[in-house]
Write a protein that holds these residues in place. Sequence first.
Motif, PDB file in Angstrom:
ATOM      1  N   UNK A  44      25.879  41.905 -86.011  1.00  0.00           N
ATOM      2  CA  UNK A  44      25.992  42.913 -84.772  1.00  0.00           C
ATOM      3  C   UNK A  44      25.321  42.563 -83.568  1.00  0.00           C
ATOM      4  N   UNK A  45      24.153  41.425 -83.852  1.00  0.00           N
ATOM      5  CA  UNK A  45      23.515  40.947 -82.753  1.00  0.00           C
ATOM      6  C   UNK A  45      23.960  39.939 -81.928  1.00  0.00           C
ATOM      7  N   UNK A  46      24.072  39.987 -80.548  1.00  0.00           N
ATOM      8  CA  UNK A  46      24.510  38.951 -79.682  1.00  0.00           C
ATOM      9  C   UNK A  46      23.230  37.893 -79.722  1.00  0.00           C
ATOM     10  N   UNK A  47      23.679  36.506 -79.696  1.00  0.00           N
ATOM     11  CA  UNK A  47      22.599  35.455 -79.751  1.00  0.00           C
ATOM     12  C   UNK A  47      22.658  34.660 -78.608  1.00  0.00           C
ATOM     13  N   UNK A  48      21.600  34.472 -77.963  1.00  0.00           N
ATOM     14  CA  UNK A  48      21.663  33.659 -76.580  1.00  0.00           C
ATOM     15  C   UNK A  48      22.249  32.465 -76.851  1.00  0.00           C
ATOM     16  N   UNK A  49      23.092  32.010 -75.868  1.00  0.00           N
ATOM     17  CA  UNK A  49      23.956  30.725 -75.897  1.00  0.00           C
ATOM     18  C   UNK A  49      22.968  29.463 -75.880  1.00  0.00           C
ATOM     19  N   UNK A  50      22.981  28.799 -77.005  1.00  0.00           N
ATOM     20  CA  UNK A  50      22.094  27.545 -76.951  1.00  0.00           C
ATOM     21  C   UNK A  50      22.556  26.375 -76.190  1.00  0.00           C
ATOM     22  N   UNK A  51      23.494  26.472 -75.309  1.00  0.00           N
ATOM     23  CA  UNK A  51      24.127  25.733 -74.396  1.00  0.00           C
ATOM     24  C   UNK A  51      23.630  25.782 -73.091  1.00  0.00           C
ATOM     25  N   UNK A  52      22.864  26.881 -73.036  1.00  0.00           N
ATOM     26  CA  UNK A  52      22.106  27.305 -71.631  1.00  0.00           C
ATOM     27  C   UNK A  52      20.774  26.438 -71.635  1.00  0.00           C
ATOM     28  N   UNK A  75      13.025  19.870 -82.612  1.00  0.00           N
ATOM     29  CA  UNK A  75      12.861  21.213 -81.914  1.00  0.00           C
ATOM     30  C   UNK A  75      14.199  21.436 -81.718  1.00  0.00           C
ATOM     31  N   UNK A  76      14.885  22.452 -82.563  1.00  0.00           N
ATOM     32  CA  UNK A  76      16.317  22.938 -82.194  1.00  0.00           C
ATOM     33  C   UNK A  76      16.303  24.375 -81.764  1.00  0.00           C
ATOM     34  N   UNK A  77      17.070  24.622 -80.650  1.00  0.00           N
ATOM     35  CA  UNK A  77      17.173  25.923 -80.293  1.00  0.00           C
ATOM     36  C   UNK A  77      17.639  27.136 -81.266  1.00  0.00           C
ATOM     37  N   UNK A  78      18.354  26.557 -82.303  1.00  0.00           N
ATOM     38  CA  UNK A  78      18.634  27.380 -83.483  1.00  0.00           C
ATOM     39  C   UNK A  78      17.371  28.181 -83.871  1.00  0.00           C
ATOM     40  N   UNK A  79      16.205  27.560 -83.953  1.00  0.00           N
ATOM     41  CA  UNK A  79      14.850  28.188 -84.240  1.00  0.00           C
ATOM     42  C   UNK A  79      14.565  29.383 -83.021  1.00  0.00           C
ATOM     43  N   UNK A 112      21.869  30.838 -87.885  1.00  0.00           N
ATOM     44  CA  UNK A 112      21.893  32.258 -87.523  1.00  0.00           C
ATOM     45  C   UNK A 112      23.077  32.387 -86.637  1.00  0.00           C
ATOM     46  N   UNK A 113      23.476  31.537 -85.873  1.00  0.00           N
ATOM     47  CA  UNK A 113      24.503  31.344 -85.126  1.00  0.00           C
ATOM     48  C   UNK A 113      25.816  31.004 -85.361  1.00  0.00           C
TER      49      UNK A 113
END
Length: 296
Positions: free
Chosen positions: A3-11, A69-73, A157-158
């Motif tokens: 149900x959570x919205x995740x920030x777009x890692x392409x940003x 260092x990945x934005x998925x973290x 997670x995304x």
Amino acid sequence: MEKFSFPDSSTGKIDFNDSSFFQPSTGSSPVLPSPATVRQEWHKLGRHTRAIQFEDLGLVVKFGDPQSVRLEEAQAMKAIHQAFPNKEVPVPELFGWRVDQGQNFIYMSLVEGSTLREIWQLLTQDEKVSLRDQLGRIVAALRQLRQDPKHQYIGSVSRGSVQDLYFYGEDEAGPFPSVRAFNDWVQSTALRLPISQRPPDPYRAFLPDSCDICFTHGDLNLGNIMVSGDPGARRIAAIIDWEQAGWYPEFWEYCKALIAEPYWHEWRDAGWSDTFMKTYPDEWVAFSEYWTWKRP
């Protein structure tokens, strides 16, 4: 978690304006240090770390190439912070990120204290028991997170590829539609042979193809558990380094926690790690063999 919205890692640039960093009591408008400023501090420190502290800002910046260092973290920390607003699972607070010159920069709160590894020899047995019990509650809370049964997968997670170090250096792995597909990939990357050339493998049967999928930190070890407080009142301040986190079979957290420390350490030799989470002895046998095959 679905149900959570995740920030777009392409940003390439994002500030979380609802975080404490952007809510100062002075009325000023704080700004996160630029990537150039972070690099300058890195050079001053002799390039010995990829986590640069700005103590006056209560800030840590973790930076490096996208493989390390990945934005998925950052997405995982944000998700945990949302899922546990009362800090049942304490994590650094995420302030934002930047992508600059082919490097990722993750801005998060500075956690005061020492790692459990740094203070282990100073702890009394009672303090170890207290911290073990605290860690057990944290792991139990993490286990409460579940996916939508209609949209299960194993991956970040995304809904991206798995982030675990076990797969480092492999082609992008996953996301996997089932536990079976994940287990097959675990076996395949360890054997490094086409199916037709594989020798008999007695260990694959130890990995269950039907089990729960749980949100997993993936690197619970003494160095990733931050402890604060004076002797006699120690508490776990945060679990850090969520770079390998995501959705994995229920046995994965236990196996990774064992592999993270030497067998002679009290964490394993005295069974310390067996007391704060459910154990998976058969799965551990298979995982440890595959891990050894992958890393001769």
